[in-house]
Write a protein that holds these residues in place. Sequence first.
Motif, short mmCIF file in Angstrom:
data_model
loop_
_atom_site.label_atom_id
_atom_site.label_comp_id
_atom_site.label_asym_id
_atom_site.label_seq_id
_atom_site.Cartn_x
_atom_site.Cartn_y
_atom_site.Cartn_z
N TYR A 302 -19.23 -11.64 -0.38
CA TYR A 302 -18.31 -11.16 0.63
C TYR A 302 -17.20 -10.42 -0.10
O TYR A 302 -16.59 -10.96 -1.04
N CYS A 303 -16.89 -9.20 0.33
CA CYS A 303 -15.99 -8.34 -0.44
C CYS A 303 -14.74 -7.96 0.36
O CYS A 303 -14.81 -7.62 1.54
N GLN A 304 -13.63 -7.97 -0.35
CA GLN A 304 -12.38 -7.36 0.11
C GLN A 304 -12.09 -6.21 -0.84
O GLN A 304 -11.93 -6.42 -2.05
N VAL A 305 -12.03 -5.01 -0.33
CA VAL A 305 -11.93 -3.82 -1.17
C VAL A 305 -10.62 -3.09 -0.87
O VAL A 305 -10.27 -2.89 0.30
N THR A 306 -9.92 -2.73 -1.93
CA THR A 306 -8.74 -1.86 -1.82
C THR A 306 -9.02 -0.58 -2.58
O THR A 306 -9.24 -0.62 -3.80
N VAL A 329 -13.40 -6.54 4.44
CA VAL A 329 -12.02 -6.07 4.56
C VAL A 329 -11.86 -4.83 3.69
O VAL A 329 -12.25 -4.84 2.52
N LEU A 330 -11.30 -3.78 4.26
CA LEU A 330 -11.07 -2.54 3.52
C LEU A 330 -9.63 -2.12 3.69
O LEU A 330 -9.12 -2.00 4.81
N GLY A 331 -8.96 -1.90 2.56
CA GLY A 331 -7.57 -1.45 2.58
C GLY A 331 -7.40 -0.25 1.68
O GLY A 331 -8.28 0.09 0.87
N PHE A 332 -6.25 0.39 1.79
CA PHE A 332 -5.96 1.60 1.01
C PHE A 332 -4.59 1.47 0.37
O PHE A 332 -3.61 1.13 1.03
N ASP A 333 -4.55 1.75 -0.91
CA ASP A 333 -3.29 1.74 -1.66
C ASP A 333 -3.34 2.91 -2.64
O ASP A 333 -3.63 2.73 -3.83
N PRO A 334 -3.10 4.12 -2.16
CA PRO A 334 -3.31 5.32 -2.99
C PRO A 334 -2.40 5.34 -4.20
O PRO A 334 -1.19 5.10 -4.11
N GLU A 335 -3.01 5.62 -5.34
CA GLU A 335 -2.26 5.81 -6.58
C GLU A 335 -2.21 7.31 -6.89
O GLU A 335 -3.22 7.99 -6.83
N GLY A 336 -1.02 7.80 -7.17
CA GLY A 336 -0.87 9.22 -7.47
C GLY A 336 -0.99 10.09 -6.24
O GLY A 336 -1.38 11.26 -6.33
N ALA A 337 -0.69 9.52 -5.05
CA ALA A 337 -0.76 10.30 -3.83
C ALA A 337 0.32 11.37 -3.82
O ALA A 337 1.40 11.17 -4.38
N PRO A 338 0.07 12.53 -3.22
CA PRO A 338 1.08 13.58 -3.17
C PRO A 338 2.30 13.12 -2.39
O PRO A 338 2.21 12.25 -1.52
#
Length: 393
Positions: A302-306, A329-338
């Motif tokens: 079972y995966c939780q992905v960011t 579970v899927l989340g977003f935490d952008p690194e280096g986003a404009p």
Amino acid sequence: MRLLHTSDWHLGRSFHGVGMLDAQRGFVDQLVARVEELSVDIVLIAGDVYDRALPGVDVVGLLDDALVRLTGAGARVVLTSGNHDSAIRLGFASRLMERGGVHLRTRLAELDTPLMIPLGDQPEDDRSPALAIYGIPWLEPRLVADHFGVETASHFEVTRAATDRIRADLASRSTSRNVHSVVLAHTFASGGISSDSERDLSIGGVGAVPLDLFAGFSYTALGHLHGRQALSPEVRYSGSPLAYSFSEAQHQKGGWLIDVDESGVTSVEPVHWEAPRKLAVLRGTITELLESDHHAWAEDAYCQVTLTDAQRPAQAMERLRARFPDTLVLGFDPEGAPPSAKVSYSSRLAEAEDDLSVCCGFLEHVRGREPDDAERSVLAEALETVRLQGVSL
């Protein structure tokens, strides 16, 4: 005398939408096997047997099956109610069940009425060594403060009143014999490490109670926190038998095996439960997660992905599930986003030059990725169709 401390079964719970009843049946199988293998005399269940006050028929059937199998394996069961349980429903037919070796402690009036068990080889009488097992049901401060006669409806005050009653009863039984004590309680004790899957107990008063409320008892079997942990040699949480949140991915689930003789508690050893599925907490760009061999172990977990991509990838969940089918579970935490990604939508709207910019800005805001040329073309065509139909924007 050998006891096995468990708690927080949460029968009927789901894990991010996935039913867990089969996994809970597997835990019951392991529990019964350990009771037989280790010659356990008493199984302790320190609250939150069910996950909700009105459990389903199949959930009630699983608890019924568990109790029949445990008593059939030669163990007695002492069970208290937790904050997820309905104490009245869980305690139904308690006097009848006691005849079959299941001792329910769900009523306030019974918290200082122990199960008395003789210790040693001496004939049982009022002077022989004994073990007294007490069960404190879940105490909601606002509902039980009047019963205990305390002025402040707090977890500290009602728990202190409950343990004071137990100490008074224990003292009366210890005048002519050596009596050791085990206390079950469902509460948040100071120093405990919590998880994401536990319900906050702070409503109605300060949540945590100090450990010294349990001082003097031979062993305190706590429930509520889902990680197995020892707050002191005599005060411990068994934790939940299964992981109920991704914050428990690193937990080793199990309970505590307690040996008691005429001298008191002689040993406390961990007992482990095998997890039916691994939990994976993954973080990285979608390319790295899909291509790296480092994550192969998580393909059946079972995966939780960011995702850390600067722009949110298209069809991210579908692509991830091609490799990790049980991504829950899927989340977003952008690194280096404009810098534009950090601009509020109201600011973006104020700077829009035309209707197309408004639509494109909204799309970028809600999904974290600018529209591509094809998407811009579709939006422009839709706006032109609306304009030709004479609809004011």
